[in-house]
Motif scaffolding. Structure first.
Motif, PDB file in Angstrom:
ATOM      1  N   ALA A  45      70.239  56.279  42.155  1.00 22.98           N
ATOM      2  CA  ALA A  45      69.762  57.128  41.221  1.00 22.98           C
ATOM      3  C   ALA A  45      68.215  57.107  41.105  1.00 22.98           C
ATOM      4  N   ALA A  46      67.637  57.996  40.767  1.00 24.16           N
ATOM      5  CA  ALA A  46      66.036  58.074  40.356  1.00 24.16           C
ATOM      6  C   ALA A  46      65.924  58.363  39.132  1.00 24.16           C
ATOM      7  N   LEU A  47      65.410  57.552  38.304  1.00 20.01           N
ATOM      8  CA  LEU A  47      65.178  58.014  37.031  1.00 20.01           C
ATOM      9  C   LEU A  47      63.880  58.894  36.626  1.00 20.01           C
ATOM     10  N   ASP A  48      62.966  58.574  37.351  1.00 21.35           N
ATOM     11  CA  ASP A  48      61.511  59.426  37.397  1.00 21.35           C
ATOM     12  C   ASP A  48      61.426  59.825  38.753  1.00 21.35           C
ATOM     13  N   PRO A  49      62.190  60.901  39.192  1.00 22.72           N
ATOM     14  CA  PRO A  49      62.091  61.223  40.713  1.00 22.72           C
ATOM     15  C   PRO A  49      60.953  61.662  41.072  1.00 22.72           C
ATOM     16  N   ILE A  50      60.551  61.608  42.338  1.00 23.75           N
ATOM     17  CA  ILE A  50      59.313  61.921  43.162  1.00 23.75           C
ATOM     18  C   ILE A  50      60.175  62.569  44.467  1.00 23.75           C
ATOM     19  N   LYS A  51      59.795  63.792  44.774  1.00 20.87           N
ATOM     20  CA  LYS A  51      60.221  64.515  45.933  1.00 20.87           C
ATOM     21  C   LYS A  51      59.643  63.784  47.220  1.00 20.87           C
ATOM     22  N   VAL A  52      60.423  63.862  48.308  1.00 25.22           N
ATOM     23  CA  VAL A  52      59.997  63.392  49.635  1.00 25.22           C
ATOM     24  C   VAL A  52      60.489  64.288  50.419  1.00 25.22           C
ATOM     25  N   MET A  53      59.510  64.727  51.298  1.00 23.68           N
ATOM     26  CA  MET A  53      59.938  65.884  52.591  1.00 23.68           C
ATOM     27  C   MET A  53      59.885  64.809  53.693  1.00 23.68           C
ATOM     28  N   ILE A  54      60.992  64.792  54.396  1.00 19.84           N
ATOM     29  CA  ILE A  54      60.969  64.035  55.636  1.00 19.84           C
ATOM     30  C   ILE A  54      60.375  64.889  56.811  1.00 19.84           C
ATOM     31  N   THR A  55      59.322  64.907  57.319  1.00 17.39           N
ATOM     32  CA  THR A  55      58.999  65.733  58.410  1.00 17.39           C
ATOM     33  C   THR A  55      59.578  65.907  59.779  1.00 17.39           C
ATOM     34  N   ASN A  56      59.998  64.972  60.197  1.00 18.34           N
ATOM     35  CA  ASN A  56      60.631  64.735  61.361  1.00 18.34           C
ATOM     36  C   ASN A  56      62.239  64.744  61.289  1.00 18.34           C
ATOM     37  N   PHE A  57      62.713  65.132  60.109  1.00 23.22           N
ATOM     38  CA  PHE A  57      64.173  64.782  60.123  1.00 23.22           C
ATOM     39  C   PHE A  57      65.043  65.262  60.933  1.00 23.22           C
ATOM     40  N   GLU A  58      64.815  66.756  61.292  1.00 27.20           N
ATOM     41  CA  GLU A  58      65.899  67.298  62.426  1.00 27.20           C
ATOM     42  C   GLU A  58      65.608  66.452  63.713  1.00 27.20           C
ATOM     43  N   GLU A  59      64.443  66.044  64.095  1.00 24.09           N
ATOM     44  CA  GLU A  59      64.533  65.281  65.359  1.00 24.09           C
ATOM     45  C   GLU A  59      65.120  63.881  65.359  1.00 24.09           C
ATOM     46  N   GLU A  60      65.106  63.353  64.154  1.00 24.46           N
ATOM     47  CA  GLU A  60      65.778  62.037  64.070  1.00 24.46           C
ATOM     48  C   GLU A  60      67.109  62.077  63.931  1.00 24.46           C
ATOM     49  N   LYS A  61      67.627  63.358  63.352  1.00 26.56           N
ATOM     50  CA  LYS A  61      69.043  63.642  63.387  1.00 26.56           C
ATOM     51  C   LYS A  61      69.773  63.744  64.541  1.00 26.56           C
ATOM     52  N   THR A  62      69.122  64.427  65.691  1.00 32.90           N
ATOM     53  CA  THR A  62      69.741  64.499  66.918  1.00 32.90           C
ATOM     54  C   THR A  62      69.852  62.943  67.592  1.00 32.90           C
ATOM     55  N   LYS A  63      69.088  62.168  67.182  1.00 32.87           N
ATOM     56  CA  LYS A  63      69.087  60.791  67.649  1.00 32.87           C
ATOM     57  C   LYS A  63      70.035  60.102  67.206  1.00 32.87           C
ATOM     58  N   ALA A  64      70.445  60.473  65.853  1.00 29.81           N
ATOM     59  CA  ALA A  64      71.579  59.774  65.316  1.00 29.81           C
ATOM     60  C   ALA A  64      72.831  59.755  65.919  1.00 29.81           C
TER      61      ALA A  64
END
Length: 314
Positions: free
Chosen positions: A2-21
Motif C-alpha cells: 500500500a501507499a498511504l501518501d502516494p507519489i506517481k512514478v513513470m517508468i520510462t523504459n518499461f516496455e523495453e524491460e518487459k520484453t527482457k523479462a
C-alpha cells in the motif's frame, strides 16, 4: 502492499524491460504470509506507472536515508531490479511525478534497500493511522497540552494493492465482530473499518482501514520541562508511598487491624476478644450495635484483601 501518501512514478523504459523479462511478464507471485505458506498467495503486476509512498522519496539524499532520491537507485520489491530516479516533476512545491528507469542489468550495483509499490490498478482507500495519544510517556497535570496532534492521521487518498478484493467486501463487514485484518508491508497491521462499503465485484464503494499495530515503536518527540519532570516525580513518590502503605496494611493480623491500621489507630479502647472488632471508643463510650456491625464488615473486607494479596505474592 500500500501507499498511504502516494507519489506517481513513470517508468520510462518499461516496455523495453518487459520484453527482457521471462515470458514477457511483469507479474509476480507473493505469499500472503512470509512465514506461513498455508495462507496462500496472490499476484502483483508491475506496470509502466506505479505509486510509491512519499516516505520512500526525498529531494535531498543523505548517507542514513535508504529510500529513493534524485540520481539514486533503490530495489523494486518482488521485481528485483533497480529503480533509478532521473527526473522530478513538480507543480510549485508539490511533487507531481517521478520519471525513473529500471536497471536490471547483470552488473548493476546491488541496492541497499527495496521499496514497496502499488500498480496503476491500485484501489483507492482511506487509511486511518492511530498513534500515541500523548507526546510524553507519562502525562502531567498539563495533559491537554501534551496531546499529540498525530494521534490520528487520516490518509484519504491512499492506494492499496487490488489483491485485497479477494478478502475485503462490505458483505463481510460486521460491527459486532472483528473484521478482516491485513499487514501492509513495511507500514503496519490494519483492520477493515465498519465504514467500509466496498463492493469487490464492481470495485466501488468506500474502503477504510484502521491501523492497529505499527511495525516499529514510535519515539516520543516532546522533551519534558523541569516543571513536568517535578510533577511526574511527585506522582511517582506518591504512588510509591501508597504501595508501601498497602504492603504494611496487608501484614496486619485481623485481630490487630483496628489497633494498627492508620485510619483506626487510637480511636478505640476495648475490642471483642474473639473477633478483634472494637466495642468502645477511646473515651470509653460503648459503640452501638450498628456501628459494631459496620466495623465487622470493614474487618471482613480486610481479611479478603489480605488473602488475595498473600495469594498473589506467594
Amino acid at each position: 502492499m500500500a501507499a498511504l501518501d502516494p507519489i506517481k512514478v513513470m517508468i520510462t523504459n518499461f516496455e523495453e524491460e518487459k520484453t527482457k523479462a521471462r515470458d514477457g511478464s511483469m507479474t509476480f507471485e507473493v505469499q500472503n504470509s512470509p512465514t506461513d505458506e498455508s495462507l496462500g498467495s496472490h499476484t502483483v503486476t508491475l506496470t509502466s506507472t506505479i505509486y510509491i509512498d512519499s516516505s520512500d522519496f526525498r529531494l535531498v539524499d543523505s548517507s542514513v536515508y535508504y529510500g529513493l532520491a534524485p540520481s539514486k537507485a533503490v530495489g523494486i520489491k518482488y521485481h528485483g531490479g533497480n529503480l533509478f530516479c532521473d527526473e522530478v516533476v513538480k507543480n510549485g512545491d508539490k511533487i507531481v511525478e517521478l520519471k525513473c528507469h529500471i536497471d536490471n542489468s547483470e552488473g548493476r550495483k546491488k541496492p541497499i534497500s527495496f521499496i514497496t509499490w502499488v500498480a496503476s490498478d491500485a484501489i483507492p482507500c482511506e487509511v486511518r493511522v492511530y498513534g500515541h495519544i500523548f507526546t510524553v510517556k507519562e502525562p502531567t497535570d498539563r495533559w491537554e497540552e501534551e496531546i499529540s496532534p498525530d494521534s490520528e492521521l487520516i490518509h484519504a487518498k491512499a492506494l492499496v494493492d487490488p489483491s485485497v478484493r479477494e478478502v475485503v467486501d462490505k458483505k463481510y463487514v460486521n460491527k459486532w465482530h472483528s473484521n478482516c485484518a491485513l499487514q501492509f508491508e513495511r507500514i503496519g497491521y490494519f483492520v477493515v473499518d465498519t465504514d467500509t462499503k466496498f463492493d469487490s465485484e464492481s470495485n466501488t464503494g468506500d474502503l477504510v482501514f484502521n491501523r492497529t499495530v505499527s511495525l516499529k515503536e514510535e519515539v516520543f518527540k516532546k522533551e519534558l520541562t523541569a516543571e513536568e519532570i517535578a510533577a511526574m516525580n511527585q506522582r511517582k513518590a506518591k504512588a510509591k508511598k501508597a504501595n508501601a502503605e498497602k504492603e504494611e496494611r496487608m501484614k496486619i493480623d485481623p485481630m490487630d487491624f483496628f489497633k494498627l491500621a492508620a485510619e483506626f489507630k487510637g480511636k478505640y479502647s476495648q475490642y471483642n476478644e474473639k473477633t478483634g472488632v472494637p466495642t468502645h471508643l477511646a473515651d470509653g463510650t460503648e459503640l452501638t450495635k450498628s456501628a459494631i456491625k459496620k466495623l465487622a464488615k470493614e474487618l471482613d473486607k480486610h481479611r479478603k484483601q489480605q488473602a488475595k494479596y498473600k495469594a498473589a505474592n506467594k
